[in-house]
Design an enzyme around this catalytic site. Structure first.
Site, mmCIF file in Angstrom:
data_model
loop_
_atom_site.group_PDB
_atom_site.id
_atom_site.type_symbol
_atom_site.label_atom_id
_atom_site.label_comp_id
_atom_site.label_asym_id
_atom_site.label_seq_id
_atom_site.Cartn_x
_atom_site.Cartn_y
_atom_site.Cartn_z
ATOM 1 N N CYS A 3 1.048 -1.066 0.115
ATOM 2 C CA CYS A 3 0.046 0.020 -0.001
ATOM 3 C C CYS A 3 0.998 1.240 -0.190
ATOM 4 C CB CYS A 3 -0.858 -0.044 1.191
ATOM 5 S SG CYS A 3 -2.213 1.031 0.856
ATOM 6 N N HIS B 86 -3.589 -4.987 0.422
ATOM 7 C CA HIS B 86 -2.970 -5.353 1.714
ATOM 8 C C HIS B 86 -3.030 -6.955 1.857
ATOM 9 C CE1 HIS B 86 -2.632 -1.569 4.217
ATOM 10 N NE2 HIS B 86 -3.518 -1.210 3.247
ATOM 11 N N GLU C 46 -1.505 -8.639 3.826
ATOM 12 C CA GLU C 46 -1.501 -9.184 5.276
ATOM 13 C C GLU C 46 -2.665 -9.515 5.916
ATOM 14 O OE1 GLU C 46 -2.217 -4.999 6.033
ATOM 15 O OE2 GLU C 46 -1.186 -6.057 4.488
#
Length: 245
Positions: A120, A220, A222
């Site tokens: 990001c 994202h 994660e």
């Protein structure tokens, strides 16, 4: 995730950039060096050892010489003066300590040929570090807020990955991802290649054809604990670098 994974191990040392934020914990209301635990979990799940990196700009080359890989994590807007623009009305307040720190890390990592993953803001930082610019408010161009629907709410974005890219070898040619951004690449840095595009034309992934491992995504990864392919690619590249040293 089982306890043996969550406790970490002796894999490659992967640096994760953090940010300074006012927060509360137990009896304390003070400044903390913070990062979402999800980043740490995915590094560890991929076989790496996570190392948190709070802003300390002068230490970048010294720190990176002791690491095997780097993740430039998500967070606040980059100050527009870093890419030659005045701040727009929708751009957040500057975090100059973090900007300076991550620019120094990006340059030092490239000098050391360290494997790098940008997430990001991390994609935006890589682009700015290499001479690119940013679009300060994506909804002004695309006419919707799908990339950042509401505070604290991730959007779901379909991204087409170029078949000829190295990123496609990691994640395939089509992914649906978690996004939370209102800025994106405007002018792409000459050293980078846009390899992931959303349906509205927003650049969602870049890579460098010249670097051993330099990938950056606007989404994202994660946030999906069941898909660690990008983090696995980073840790594997870091392990190869250790072996070749």
């Amino acid at each position: 995730m089982d306890s043996s994974v969550s406790e970490g191990g002796t894999g490659p040392l992967i640096g994760l950039t953090t940010y300074r934020e006012r927060a509360q914990s137990l009896v304390w209301d003070t400044d903390f060096a913070l990062l979402h635990q999800a980043y740490v979990d995915l590094v560890v799940a991929a076989g790496g050892t996570a190392v948190l990196l709070p802003p300390q700009p002068a230490s970048a080359p010294h720190v990176l010489q002791r690491l095997d890989g780097l993740v430039l994590t998500g967070g606040a807007d980059i100050e527009p003066s870093r890419y030659g623009q005045a701040s727009g009305p929708r751009t957040g307040a500057p975090r100059r300590d973090r900007d300076e720190w991550e620019l120094a890390l990006a340059h030092a990592a490239l000098d050391l040929k360290l494997p790098v993953l940008g997430v990001c803001r991390g994609l935006q930082m890589v682009n700015v570090a290499l001479g690119g610019t940013l679009e300060q408010h994506v909804p002004d161009r695309v006419g919707h807020a799908g990339h950042q629907p509401a505070p604290g709410q991730f959007g779901r974005t379909d991204v087409r990955i170029k078949a000829s890219s190295r990123l496609a070898a990691l994640v395939g040619e089509q992914v649906t991802v978690h996004c939370y951004h209102h800025q994106s690449v405007a002018v792409l840095a000459p050293a980078l290649r846009a390899v992931g595009i959303a349906d509205d034309g927003t650049i969602e992934a870049v890579e460098s054809p010249e670097e051993p491992f330099l990938f950056a995504v606007q989404w994202h990864p994660e946030q999906d604990p069941n898909d660690r392919r990008l983090f696995q690619g980073l840790v594997d590249a870091a392990r190869r670098r250790m072996t070749d040293a």
